[in-house]
Design an enzyme around this catalytic site. Structure first.
Site, short mmCIF file in Angstrom:
data_model
loop_
_atom_site.label_atom_id
_atom_site.label_comp_id
_atom_site.label_asym_id
_atom_site.label_seq_id
_atom_site.Cartn_x
_atom_site.Cartn_y
_atom_site.Cartn_z
N SER A 239 0.98 10.59 0.15
CA SER A 239 0.18 10.27 -1.04
C SER A 239 -0.90 11.32 -1.27
CB SER A 239 -0.49 8.90 -0.87
OG SER A 239 0.47 7.89 -0.83
N GLN B 221 0.39 3.98 -8.02
CA GLN B 221 0.97 5.01 -8.88
C GLN B 221 0.57 4.78 -10.33
OE1 GLN B 221 5.18 5.02 -8.09
NE2 GLN B 221 4.91 5.76 -6.00
N ASP C 190 4.72 0.05 2.04
CA ASP C 190 5.82 0.92 2.48
C ASP C 190 6.30 0.59 3.89
OD1 ASP C 190 5.85 2.29 0.09
OD2 ASP C 190 4.46 3.83 0.78
#
Ligand code: S3P
Length: 450
Positions: A29, A176, A327
């Site tokens: 990220s 996001q 995740d």
């Protein structure tokens, strides 16, 4: 099929104790954002520790296509010479973001308020993923988006030549989407406000502040209210990318389930918006400790020590923690298989729109390997069999998803029989050294079958 069209089967066989140090790569990220924000600064940003996985390399290529100069020296230091906020040039060709949802969504946001057009595409996984979550808010700034049915890539974005600022409540817990809106707000006049009900990873907010943008976060009854003042001059930075907690999850979880293991995973960022897995593992009874806890670049960092934990218990994972470990559910479900009792995971609908439908992909593979799983639209339950009692022995589909492939490789290390995936190639998108790193600890991985 792999990202390159050549599937690479991979097999993980039961192994002896995992031991040693696992130096995992840089945070994915933060790596994407370092390149992208560097490209929007005026002057040269220097980045060390960048993740050199396919996803991030695709973002580097994209930044070049938008006019930034991006280079890597022989020592692995990256330099980005930015074009300033609003300074992107129109790319001459289609931007291929490969497997990366973060790459494409953040770049779409960043170019949406510049008066240029760009066409985006990706691999078979990315081209199935929903983009309306980004195109809905960027059209409020004045951009236009035309893609395939269902808001899928390939897609052309016509940037707004005269953008207006926006107040937007993010309808799904997604860093996001939040980031795409903030990046679009960078080149809009006035203040752009983004509201998120659930806290998601805050790297964009932290890094934009570091680059000199005026950005504040207030926690109110509505949720986190983030206010960004548009059209700043971003100042180039020196960025040291911390190691990725989402990659650390694999050696940590492997050590917990392989008898006799003792693994140290140094320098892991423990930003509270990312570290939910480790709290969850401790609740399950994992022998996991934080050593040398310190602060680096404004973020908590520690060396993680994970040891074999024979008495793991299934738990109900706090759904409020979902965004901070989103995740990590695939590899958590593997640990849950080696725990006694049920592990219940709720509030995880977003798992269905990741690189694959991760609930479906993991449930199918776990069942093939002898583990019972129940599932609904936004929940799943893994029925653990306890340490040493996981049969294994099956081949699972990785669905172009790096985390599915790595999770089943971890399972094979402690199951009674080897576990295979049809394609391990996607691992290179986020963790290109996975195989060598895990083999260095004692794992038995073979490409091309058992
Ligand atoms: C990311 C946000 C998360 C995460 C992804 C990286 C980011 O996606 O799954 O791997 O860097 O902002 P969502 O925003 O879709 O939750």
């Amino acid at each position: 099929m792999s990202a390159h069209g050549t599937p690479t089967p991979m097999t993980s066989s039961p192994c002896g104790p995992l031991q040693g140090e696992a130096h995992v790569p840089g945070d994915k990220s933060i790596s994407h954002r370092a390149l992208l924000f560097g490209a929007m600064a005026v002057g040269e940003t220097r980045i060390t520790g960048l993740l050199e996985g396919e996803d991030v390399l695709d973002t580097a290529k994209a930044m070049r296509a938008f006019g930034a100069e991006v280079r890597r020296d022989a020592d692995g230091v990256w330099y980005v010479h930015g074009v300033g906020v609003g300074g992107f040039a129109e790319p001459e060709n289609v931007i291929d973001c490969g497997n990366s949802g973060t790459g494409v969504r953040l770049i779409m946001g960043a170019m949406a308020t510049t008066g240029i057009s760009a066409t985006f595409t990706g691999d078979a996984s990315l081209n199935k993923r929903p983009m309306a979550r980004v195109t809905d808010p960027i059209t409020l700034f004045g951009a236009q988006a035309v893609g395939r049915s269902g808001g899928r890539l390939p897609m052309t974005i016509v940037g707004a030549g005269h953008p207006v600022p926006v107040r937007y409540e993010v309808p799904v817990p997604s860093a996001q989407v939040k980031s795409a809106v903030l990046l679009a707000g960078l080149n809009a006049p006035g203040q752009t406000v983004v509201i998120e009900k659930e806290a998601t990873r805050d790297h964009t907010e932290r890094m934009l502040a570091g680059f000199g943008a005026e950005i504040t976060t207030e926690v109110t009854e509505e949720g986190r209210v983030i206010t960004l003042t548009g059209q700043p001059e971003l100042k180039p930075q020196t960025i040291v990318v911390p190691r990725d907690p989402s990659s650390a999850a694999f050696p940590v979880c492997a050590a917990l389930i392989v008898p006799g293991s003792d693994v140290l995973v140094p320098n892991i960022g423990l930003n509270p918006t990312r570290a939910g897995l480790f709290t969850t593992l401790k609740e399950m009874g994992a022998d996991l400790t934080y050593e040398n806890l310190r602060e680096e670049g404004g973020e908590p960092v520690a060396d993680l020590r994970a040891r074999f934990s024979p008495d793991l218990k299934g738990i109900e994972v706090d759904p409020a923690r979902a965004a901070s470990m989103i995740d990590e559910y695939p590899v958590l479900s593997v640990v849950a298989a080696f725990a006694e009792g049920e592990t219940v995971m709720r509030g995880v609908k977003e798992l269905r729109v990741k690189e694959s439908d991760r609930i479906d992909a993991m449930a199918k593979g776990l069942r093939l390997n002898g583990i019972e799983v129940d599932e609904g639209e936004d929940w799943w339950i893994v029925k653990g069999r306890g340490a040493g009692n996981v049969p294994g022995g099956a081949t699972c589909e990785s669905h172009l998803d790096h985390r599915i492939a790595m999770s089943f490789m971890v399972m094979g290390m402690a199951a009674q029989a080897p576990v295979s995936v049809d394609d391990g190639a996607p691992i290179a998108t986020s963790f290109p050294i996975f195989e060598t790193l895990m083999e260095g600890l004692g794992a038995k991985l073979v490409k091309g079958g058992a």
